[in-house]
Scaffold this motif. Structure first.
Motif, PDB file in Angstrom:
ATOM      1  N   ILE A  91      10.434  10.643  -5.283  1.00 33.93           N
ATOM      2  CA  ILE A  91       9.382  10.172  -6.185  1.00 33.93           C
ATOM      3  C   ILE A  91       8.188   9.629  -5.412  1.00 33.93           C
ATOM      4  CG2 ILE A  91       8.866   8.632  -8.128  1.00 33.93           C
ATOM      5  CD1 ILE A  91      11.903   8.401  -8.580  1.00 33.93           C
ATOM      6  N   VAL A  92       8.467   8.919  -4.312  1.00 33.17           N
ATOM      7  CA  VAL A  92       7.428   8.163  -3.620  1.00 33.17           C
ATOM      8  C   VAL A  92       7.773   8.084  -2.135  1.00 33.17           C
ATOM      9  CG1 VAL A  92       8.580   5.935  -3.976  1.00 33.17           C
ATOM     10  CG2 VAL A  92       6.097   6.004  -3.722  1.00 33.17           C
ATOM     11  N   LYS A  93       6.784   7.854  -1.318  1.00 35.54           N
ATOM     12  CA  LYS A  93       7.013   7.680   0.115  1.00 35.54           C
ATOM     13  C   LYS A  93       7.699   6.344   0.369  1.00 35.54           C
ATOM     14  CE  LYS A  93       4.559   8.070   4.532  1.00 35.54           C
ATOM     15  NZ  LYS A  93       3.234   8.296   5.169  1.00 35.54           N
ATOM     16  N   ILE A  94       8.694   6.349   1.256  1.00 34.81           N
ATOM     17  CA  ILE A  94       9.398   5.131   1.644  1.00 34.81           C
ATOM     18  C   ILE A  94       9.061   4.825   3.100  1.00 34.81           C
ATOM     19  CG2 ILE A  94      11.642   4.039   2.017  1.00 34.81           C
ATOM     20  CD1 ILE A  94      11.083   4.368  -0.895  1.00 34.81           C
ATOM     21  N   LEU A  95       8.561   3.624   3.348  1.00 35.09           N
ATOM     22  CA  LEU A  95       8.274   3.170   4.709  1.00 35.09           C
ATOM     23  C   LEU A  95       9.248   2.058   5.051  1.00 35.09           C
ATOM     24  CD1 LEU A  95       4.368   2.972   4.527  1.00 35.09           C
ATOM     25  CD2 LEU A  95       5.771   4.869   5.360  1.00 35.09           C
ATOM     26  N   LYS A  96       9.908   2.175   6.207  1.00 33.45           N
ATOM     27  CA  LYS A  96      10.886   1.150   6.569  1.00 33.45           C
ATOM     28  C   LYS A  96      10.964   0.995   8.084  1.00 33.45           C
ATOM     29  CE  LYS A  96      14.918   4.166   6.739  1.00 33.45           C
ATOM     30  NZ  LYS A  96      16.315   4.355   6.362  1.00 33.45           N
ATOM     31  N   THR A 140       6.740 -12.538   1.353  1.00 36.85           N
ATOM     32  CA  THR A 140       6.636 -11.480   2.364  1.00 36.85           C
ATOM     33  C   THR A 140       5.191 -11.356   2.842  1.00 36.85           C
ATOM     34  OG1 THR A 140       8.491 -10.248   1.404  1.00 36.85           O
ATOM     35  CG2 THR A 140       6.983  -9.026   2.830  1.00 36.85           C
ATOM     36  N   ASN A 141       4.264 -11.377   1.910  1.00 31.17           N
ATOM     37  CA  ASN A 141       2.847 -11.180   2.228  1.00 31.17           C
ATOM     38  C   ASN A 141       2.317 -12.249   3.182  1.00 31.17           C
ATOM     39  OD1 ASN A 141       3.698  -9.861  -0.109  1.00 31.17           O
ATOM     40  ND2 ASN A 141       1.632  -9.670  -0.897  1.00 31.17           N
ATOM     41  N   ASP A 142       2.869 -13.449   3.103  1.00 31.12           N
ATOM     42  CA  ASP A 142       2.400 -14.540   3.966  1.00 31.12           C
ATOM     43  C   ASP A 142       2.550 -14.202   5.449  1.00 31.12           C
ATOM     44  OD1 ASP A 142       1.993 -15.877   1.604  1.00 31.12           O
ATOM     45  OD2 ASP A 142       3.743 -17.182   1.803  1.00 31.12           O
ATOM     46  N   PHE A 143       3.546 -13.370   5.769  1.00 29.94           N
ATOM     47  CA  PHE A 143       3.822 -13.055   7.177  1.00 29.94           C
ATOM     48  C   PHE A 143       2.884 -11.985   7.748  1.00 29.94           C
ATOM     49  CE2 PHE A 143       8.150 -14.594   5.914  1.00 29.94           C
ATOM     50  CZ  PHE A 143       8.224 -15.658   6.801  1.00 29.94           C
ATOM     51  N   ILE A 144       2.124 -11.303   6.902  1.00 31.19           N
ATOM     52  CA  ILE A 144       1.261 -10.221   7.389  1.00 31.19           C
ATOM     53  C   ILE A 144       0.332 -10.713   8.496  1.00 31.19           C
ATOM     54  CG2 ILE A 144      -0.646  -8.683   6.747  1.00 31.19           C
ATOM     55  CD1 ILE A 144       0.706  -8.325   4.015  1.00 31.19           C
ATOM     56  N   PHE A 145      -0.156 -11.936   8.356  1.00 30.15           N
ATOM     57  CA  PHE A 145      -1.141 -12.452   9.309  1.00 30.15           C
ATOM     58  C   PHE A 145      -0.540 -12.751  10.685  1.00 30.15           C
ATOM     59  CE2 PHE A 145      -2.744 -13.135   5.088  1.00 30.15           C
ATOM     60  CZ  PHE A 145      -4.036 -12.637   5.195  1.00 30.15           C
ATOM     61  N   ASP A 146       0.780 -12.791  10.767  1.00 28.03           N
ATOM     62  CA  ASP A 146       1.425 -12.961  12.072  1.00 28.03           C
ATOM     63  C   ASP A 146       1.315 -11.698  12.924  1.00 28.03           C
ATOM     64  OD1 ASP A 146       2.191 -15.527  11.378  1.00 28.03           O
ATOM     65  OD2 ASP A 146       4.161 -14.905  10.645  1.00 28.03           O
ATOM     66  N   LYS A 183       5.161  -6.672   9.090  1.00 28.19           N
ATOM     67  CA  LYS A 183       4.675  -5.973  10.283  1.00 28.19           C
ATOM     68  C   LYS A 183       4.234  -4.552   9.934  1.00 28.19           C
ATOM     69  CE  LYS A 183       5.952  -5.076  15.109  1.00 28.19           C
ATOM     70  NZ  LYS A 183       5.693  -3.629  15.168  1.00 28.19           N
ATOM     71  N   LEU A 184       5.006  -3.869   9.089  1.00 26.74           N
ATOM     72  CA  LEU A 184       4.627  -2.525   8.656  1.00 26.74           C
ATOM     73  C   LEU A 184       3.311  -2.556   7.878  1.00 26.74           C
ATOM     74  CD1 LEU A 184       8.074  -1.074   7.496  1.00 26.74           C
ATOM     75  CD2 LEU A 184       6.865  -0.611   9.636  1.00 26.74           C
ATOM     76  N   CYS A 185       3.151  -3.568   7.042  1.00 24.55           N
ATOM     77  CA  CYS A 185       1.895  -3.713   6.295  1.00 24.55           C
ATOM     78  C   CYS A 185       0.720  -3.882   7.253  1.00 24.55           C
ATOM     79  CB  CYS A 185       1.961  -4.918   5.361  1.00 24.55           C
ATOM     80  SG  CYS A 185       3.118  -4.754   3.991  1.00 24.55           S
ATOM     81  N   LYS A 228      13.962  -9.681   6.963  1.00 26.68           N
ATOM     82  CA  LYS A 228      13.530  -8.502   6.205  1.00 26.68           C
ATOM     83  C   LYS A 228      12.051  -8.608   5.850  1.00 26.68           C
ATOM     84  CE  LYS A 228      17.995  -7.438   3.953  1.00 26.68           C
ATOM     85  NZ  LYS A 228      18.819  -8.472   4.592  1.00 26.68           N
ATOM     86  N   LYS A 229      11.631  -9.782   5.446  1.00 22.47           N
ATOM     87  CA  LYS A 229      10.232  -9.988   5.067  1.00 22.47           C
ATOM     88  C   LYS A 229       9.300  -9.805   6.258  1.00 22.47           C
ATOM     89  CE  LYS A 229      11.396 -13.064   1.237  1.00 22.47           C
ATOM     90  NZ  LYS A 229      11.405 -14.441   0.716  1.00 22.47           N
ATOM     91  N   LYS A 230       9.703 -10.289   7.409  1.00 24.43           N
ATOM     92  CA  LYS A 230       8.872 -10.131   8.603  1.00 24.43           C
ATOM     93  C   LYS A 230       8.759  -8.665   8.999  1.00 24.43           C
ATOM     94  CE  LYS A 230       9.519 -14.718  10.651  1.00 24.43           C
ATOM     95  NZ  LYS A 230      10.025 -15.479  11.819  1.00 24.43           N
ATOM     96  N   HIS A 231       9.853  -7.930   8.861  1.00 22.09           N
ATOM     97  CA  HIS A 231       9.829  -6.491   9.164  1.00 22.09           C
ATOM     98  C   HIS A 231       8.826  -5.776   8.262  1.00 22.09           C
ATOM     99  CE1 HIS A 231      11.456  -2.496  10.152  1.00 22.09           C
ATOM    100  NE2 HIS A 231      11.364  -2.245   8.856  1.00 22.09           N
ATOM    101  N   ILE A 232       8.872  -6.079   6.971  1.00 23.04           N
ATOM    102  CA  ILE A 232       7.961  -5.449   6.013  1.00 23.04           C
ATOM    103  C   ILE A 232       6.520  -5.863   6.296  1.00 23.04           C
ATOM    104  CG2 ILE A 232       7.302  -5.400   3.568  1.00 23.04           C
ATOM    105  CD1 ILE A 232      10.348  -5.710   2.954  1.00 23.04           C
TER     106      ILE A 232
END
Length: 250
Positions: free
Chosen positions: A245-250, A104-110, A85-87, A79-83
């Motif tokens: 209320i807010v945009k959901i990205l998934k 989760t944030n640690d995976f952004i650089f991958d 990647k979207l980031c 789940k964290k890797k999926h998020i």
């Protein structure tokens, strides 16, 4: 009115009033009380409310305590890797961005492809991932180091955060309950508040297990962020509620 729309309105009503009667819902949604009772049972079966005599009440959020960083690194990795990647896909060339601490944030650089970035972070782990990234300037805020989350907090951290502006901020959370975005530590939460206020685009990273959970300190209101970035396993009725209320990205 479609079933999923009734579900969303029931959950919204409970968020506002904490409890509601079957007769009140039937009148406001223009359906029979039998239909409302079936709706309430279905939502209770999914853990989204609690039925009581004559109606329903809001389900109390699950209160969570903070786990050590090394333990969190092993939980919900897919789940964290999926998020992450979207980031990474939201980050563009020449952006100035803030990335908070969080497993989760640690995976952004991958997954990050953008060039010529300016990255600000309070996280030692994020800094160590970013510092060798090509064509990137990195600022680590400094401050008092909080070992449990691997992040810098306190007066000196917040002073720097208050003086910078970023295009995009990516902030992890321990839980999202109603409109409350929460974290386990108030000092980290104060830092999140400051940088979110100074960001043009505000993104909250919350995997599907974070919804309906609540940690110690509320640092932001869902209505004031750009989007929640989550995974495909978010409960569809929860998603419908938040999409109003807010945009959901998934």
């Amino acid at each position: 009115m479609l079933k999923h729309e009734r579900y969303r309105l029931i959950l919204s009503t409970l968020e506002e009033k904490n409890s509601v009667e079957v007769s009140e819902l039937a009148k406001s949604l223009d359906v029979t009380e039998m239909t409302i009772r079936r709706d309430l049972k279905a939502l209770e079966d999914e853990g989204l409310l609690v039925r009581v005599h004559g109606g329903a009440k809001k389900k109390d959020a699950d209160y969570i305590t903070e786990l050590p960083y090394t333990q969190k690194q092993t939980i919900n990795v897919d789940k964290k890797k999926h998020i992450a990647k979207l980031c990474a896909e939201l980050i563009e060339d020449n952006d100035t961005i803030f990335i908070s601490s969080g497993t989760t944030n640690d995976f952004i650089f991958d997954y990050l492809q953008a060039k010529n970035l300016n990255i600000i972070t309070t996280s030692l782990t994020v800094f160590n991932r970013a510092k060798d990234f090509p064509n990137t300037e990195v600022i680590l805020t400094g401050g008092r180091y909080r070992k449990k989350s691997g992040t810098f907090v306190g007066y000196f951290t917040n002073k720097l955060l208050s003086e910078i502006k970023v295009k995009k901020a990516f902030i992890g959370t321990n839980g999202v309950s109603g409109r409350k975005i929460t974290t386990a530590n108030e000092e980290e939460g104060h830092g999140h508040q400051i940088i979110l206020d100074n960001a043009v685009e505000r993104y909250i990273l919350a995997d599907s297990t974070k919804f309906g959970t609540e940690a110690f300190f509320t640092f932001y209101d869902v209505k004031n962020i750009t989007a929640i970035i989550t995974d495909e396993n978010i409960n569809p009725h929860t998603e419908d509620y938040y999409k109003e209320i807010v945009k959901i990205l998934k």
